[in-house]
Write a protein that holds these residues in place. Sequence first.
Motif, PDB file in Angstrom:
ATOM      1  N   GLN A   1       0.962  -6.646  -0.460  1.00 36.24           N
ATOM      2  CA  GLN A   1      -0.140  -5.723  -0.766  1.00 36.24           C
ATOM      3  C   GLN A   1      -1.088  -5.615   0.418  1.00 36.24           C
ATOM      4  O   GLN A   1      -1.555  -4.534   0.768  1.00 36.24           O
TER       5      GLN A   1
ATOM      6  N   TYR B   1      -0.303  -6.166   3.577  1.00 39.21           N
ATOM      7  CA  TYR B   1       0.406  -5.450   4.645  1.00 39.21           C
ATOM      8  C   TYR B   1       0.443  -3.948   4.373  1.00 39.21           C
ATOM      9  O   TYR B   1       0.175  -3.144   5.269  1.00 39.21           O
ATOM     10  N   LYS B   2       0.741  -3.566   3.149  1.00 40.43           N
ATOM     11  CA  LYS B   2       0.799  -2.146   2.793  1.00 40.43           C
ATOM     12  C   LYS B   2      -0.564  -1.482   2.982  1.00 40.43           C
ATOM     13  O   LYS B   2      -0.664  -0.377   3.513  1.00 40.43           O
ATOM     14  N   THR B   3      -1.618  -2.160   2.565  1.00 39.88           N
ATOM     15  CA  THR B   3      -2.966  -1.612   2.723  1.00 39.88           C
ATOM     16  C   THR B   3      -3.325  -1.507   4.196  1.00 39.88           C
ATOM     17  O   THR B   3      -3.926  -0.521   4.623  1.00 39.88           O
ATOM     18  N   TRP B   4      -2.950  -2.500   4.989  1.00 43.08           N
ATOM     19  CA  TRP B   4      -3.218  -2.469   6.420  1.00 43.08           C
ATOM     20  C   TRP B   4      -2.485  -1.294   7.072  1.00 43.08           C
ATOM     21  O   TRP B   4      -3.057  -0.591   7.910  1.00 43.08           O
ATOM     22  N   GLN B   5      -1.243  -1.061   6.668  1.00 36.53           N
ATOM     23  CA  GLN B   5      -0.439   0.028   7.242  1.00 36.53           C
ATOM     24  C   GLN B   5      -0.971   1.399   6.852  1.00 36.53           C
ATOM     25  O   GLN B   5      -1.116   2.280   7.691  1.00 36.53           O
ATOM     26  N   THR B   6      -1.208   1.597   5.559  1.00 44.22           N
ATOM     27  CA  THR B   6      -1.529   2.930   5.048  1.00 44.22           C
ATOM     28  C   THR B   6      -3.015   3.235   4.992  1.00 44.22           C
ATOM     29  O   THR B   6      -3.405   4.393   4.921  1.00 44.22           O
ATOM     30  N   LYS B   7      -3.828   2.216   4.953  1.00 37.55           N
ATOM     31  CA  LYS B   7      -5.281   2.348   4.755  1.00 37.55           C
ATOM     32  C   LYS B   7      -5.602   2.975   3.395  1.00 37.55           C
ATOM     33  O   LYS B   7      -6.724   3.387   3.150  1.00 37.55           O
ATOM     34  N   ASP B   8      -4.615   3.037   2.514  1.00 42.11           N
ATOM     35  CA  ASP B   8      -4.793   3.607   1.179  1.00 42.11           C
ATOM     36  C   ASP B   8      -5.190   2.507   0.212  1.00 42.11           C
ATOM     37  O   ASP B   8      -4.423   1.585  -0.059  1.00 42.11           O
TER      38      ASP B   8
END
Length: 85
Positions: A23, A25-32
Motif C-alpha cells: 500500500q 509503495y502503490k501510494t508512493w508510485q501513484t500519489k493517489d
Amino acid sequence: MNAFFEIIGLLAALLTTISFLPQVYKTWQTKDTSGLSLTMFIVFFLGIVLWLIYGIYLNSLPMILANTITAVSSMYLIIMKLKHK
C-alpha cells in the motif's frame, strides 16, 4: 523454548509489516490517496505507536522492529493523504 517464541514473534512481525508495504509503495508510485481513510490511518498510527511503546517496555525486538517500520509507513501515508487531498 524462549528462542522458539522469539522466532514466532519475528515471523509474525515480518509478515504483518510486509503486508502493509504494498500500500505504501502503490501510494508512493501513484500519489493517489483517494482510497485511504485519514481517520483510520490516524487511529492506526496511534495504536502502532502504543504497541511500539509496549514493545520497548517488554524489550521485545520483534515488536520494536515491526512497529517502528509500520509507524513510519503509516505516517508516510498520513502525510501523503494530507498533501494530495
